[in-house]
Design an enzyme around this catalytic site. Sequence first.
Site, PDB file in Angstrom:
ATOM      1  N   ARG A 275     -12.061   1.318  -8.429  1.00  0.00           N
ATOM      2  CA  ARG A 275     -11.172   2.426  -8.813  1.00  0.00           C
ATOM      3  C   ARG A 275     -11.456   2.870 -10.256  1.00  0.00           C
ATOM      4  O   ARG A 275     -12.092   2.135 -11.009  1.00  0.00           O
ATOM      5  CB  ARG A 275      -9.717   1.969  -8.677  1.00  0.00           C
ATOM      6  CG  ARG A 275      -9.371   1.723  -7.219  1.00  0.00           C
ATOM      7  CD  ARG A 275      -7.905   1.585  -7.027  1.00  0.00           C
ATOM      8  NE  ARG A 275      -7.614   1.428  -5.604  1.00  0.00           N
ATOM      9  CZ  ARG A 275      -6.416   1.610  -5.069  1.00  0.00           C
ATOM     10  NH1 ARG A 275      -5.401   1.930  -5.835  1.00  0.00           N
ATOM     11  NH2 ARG A 275      -6.237   1.452  -3.777  1.00  0.00           N
TER      12      ARG A 275
ATOM     13  N   ASP B 158       0.810  -1.206   0.000  1.00  0.00           N
ATOM     14  CA  ASP B 158       0.000   0.000   0.000  1.00  0.00           C
ATOM     15  C   ASP B 158       0.851   1.268   0.000  1.00  0.00           C
ATOM     16  O   ASP B 158       1.948   1.287   0.558  1.00  0.00           O
ATOM     17  CB  ASP B 158      -0.913  -0.015   1.236  1.00  0.00           C
ATOM     18  CG  ASP B 158      -2.087   0.928   1.084  1.00  0.00           C
ATOM     19  OD1 ASP B 158      -2.343   1.387  -0.045  1.00  0.00           O
ATOM     20  OD2 ASP B 158      -2.746   1.202   2.100  1.00  0.00           O
TER      21      ASP B 158
ATOM     22  N   GLU C  33       1.355 -12.170  13.645  1.00  0.00           N
ATOM     23  CA  GLU C  33       1.942 -10.961  14.218  1.00  0.00           C
ATOM     24  C   GLU C  33       1.861  -9.860  13.168  1.00  0.00           C
ATOM     25  O   GLU C  33       2.189 -10.075  12.002  1.00  0.00           O
ATOM     26  CB  GLU C  33       3.412 -11.219  14.602  1.00  0.00           C
ATOM     27  CG  GLU C  33       3.574 -12.231  15.721  1.00  0.00           C
ATOM     28  CD  GLU C  33       2.933 -11.779  17.034  1.00  0.00           C
ATOM     29  OE1 GLU C  33       2.954 -10.569  17.341  1.00  0.00           O
ATOM     30  OE2 GLU C  33       2.401 -12.654  17.747  1.00  0.00           O
TER      31      GLU C  33
ATOM     32  N   ASN D 227     -10.911  -3.372  -5.190  1.00  0.00           N
ATOM     33  CA  ASN D 227     -10.152  -2.446  -6.042  1.00  0.00           C
ATOM     34  C   ASN D 227     -10.793  -2.200  -7.415  1.00  0.00           C
ATOM     35  O   ASN D 227     -10.421  -1.263  -8.119  1.00  0.00           O
ATOM     36  CB  ASN D 227      -8.707  -2.922  -6.229  1.00  0.00           C
ATOM     37  CG  ASN D 227      -7.825  -2.724  -5.012  1.00  0.00           C
ATOM     38  OD1 ASN D 227      -6.917  -3.507  -4.738  1.00  0.00           O
ATOM     39  ND2 ASN D 227      -8.075  -1.667  -4.246  1.00  0.00           N
ATOM     40  N   TRP D 228     -11.782  -3.019  -7.779  1.00  0.00           N
ATOM     41  CA  TRP D 228     -12.467  -2.795  -9.065  1.00  0.00           C
ATOM     42  C   TRP D 228     -13.222  -1.478  -9.065  1.00  0.00           C
ATOM     43  O   TRP D 228     -13.587  -0.979 -10.140  1.00  0.00           O
ATOM     44  CB  TRP D 228     -13.455  -3.935  -9.352  1.00  0.00           C
ATOM     45  CG  TRP D 228     -12.812  -5.268  -9.501  1.00  0.00           C
ATOM     46  CD1 TRP D 228     -12.838  -6.283  -8.585  1.00  0.00           C
ATOM     47  CD2 TRP D 228     -12.055  -5.768 -10.605  1.00  0.00           C
ATOM     48  NE1 TRP D 228     -12.150  -7.378  -9.057  1.00  0.00           N
ATOM     49  CE2 TRP D 228     -11.663  -7.087 -10.297  1.00  0.00           C
ATOM     50  CE3 TRP D 228     -11.675  -5.223 -11.843  1.00  0.00           C
ATOM     51  CZ2 TRP D 228     -10.901  -7.875 -11.158  1.00  0.00           C
ATOM     52  CZ3 TRP D 228     -10.916  -6.007 -12.708  1.00  0.00           C
ATOM     53  CH2 TRP D 228     -10.541  -7.307 -12.365  1.00  0.00           C
TER      54      TRP D 228
HETATM   55  C1  IPE Z   1      -1.587   0.000  -3.379  1.00  0.00           C
HETATM   56  O1  IPE Z   1      -1.339   1.364  -3.465  1.00  0.00           O
HETATM   57  C2  IPE Z   1      -1.761  -0.651  -4.726  1.00  0.00           C
HETATM   58  C3  IPE Z   1      -3.079  -1.284  -4.974  1.00  0.00           C
HETATM   59  C4  IPE Z   1      -4.069  -1.329  -4.131  1.00  0.00           C
HETATM   60  C5  IPE Z   1      -3.274  -1.892  -6.276  1.00  0.00           C
HETATM   61  P1  IPE Z   1      -2.557   2.372  -3.477  1.00  0.00           P
HETATM   62  O2  IPE Z   1      -2.982   2.589  -4.878  1.00  0.00           O
HETATM   63  O3  IPE Z   1      -3.624   1.915  -2.551  1.00  0.00           O
HETATM   64  O4  IPE Z   1      -1.882   3.696  -2.893  1.00  0.00           O
HETATM   65  P2  IPE Z   1      -2.560   4.783  -1.978  1.00  0.00           P
HETATM   66  O5  IPE Z   1      -3.181   4.079  -0.801  1.00  0.00           O
HETATM   67  O6  IPE Z   1      -3.586   5.484  -2.800  1.00  0.00           O
HETATM   68  O7  IPE Z   1      -1.434   5.685  -1.579  1.00  0.00           O
HETATM   69 MG    MG Z   2      -4.167   2.282  -0.623  1.00  0.00          MG
END
Ligand code: IPE
Ligand code: MG
Length: 220
Positions: free
Chosen positions: A53, A2, A186, A50-51
Amino acid sequence: MDGNGRWAQQRGLKRTDGHAAGEEALFDAVEGALDLGVSWFSVYAFSTENWTRPVDEVRFLMNFNRKILIEHRDDLNAKGVRIRFLGRRDWRVPRGLLKVIEETEALTARNRRMTFSICFNYGGRAEILDAVTAMVRDGISADKVNEKTLRRYFYAPDMPDPDLVIRTSGEYRISNFLLWELAYSELIFTPIYWPDFRREHLFDAVRDYQARDRRFGGLT
Ligand code: IPE
Ligand code: MG
């Protein structure tokens, strides 16, 4: 993995430049894991959420995942790495990528030095739901339902629960990653954005992990 977007934003770059910069971090971390003798190494590459986005970013990520697989699989194969994809292989995954995923898994299937699992179109809730659905479909009777049976229906039944989970970018949450499996893992949270992550950060996390007292609900 991330923090790619914020890493890019900090530099006045596009979010997708951040994803691209994450490639070096990923393969440096893989090398670090190999150096350490880690036998199971997993990354969260793309979630079932994530789809949502923007389409351009999703498209970039699909092409990017195909590209890095093609570019790195022979090297990883030569190093004894078994590559596997954990997640839903549904209609949303582009056919071209699916083909490369299947080829890569087949190419590396006999390797045992390290299993590198890429959680892709993965959700912890989806995994549990898919397992329950498949169990019902198989007609497993209620008296046969226990943790062992359920686990047999997960995406990677042979994968041990993770000992250590590292979340980058300063977020303090699990975000649907391996929900069942990380019951006693952990957790380590680091403010580093993924593109800046290197094997040294993995080593630091392992040192931190080694100082932890794991009791699994019991006493030491
Ligand atoms: C992680 O980076 C990559 C994926 C989830 C594909 P992000 O795209 O979530 O980056 P931030 O959180 O916007 O900085
Ligand atoms: Mg992210």
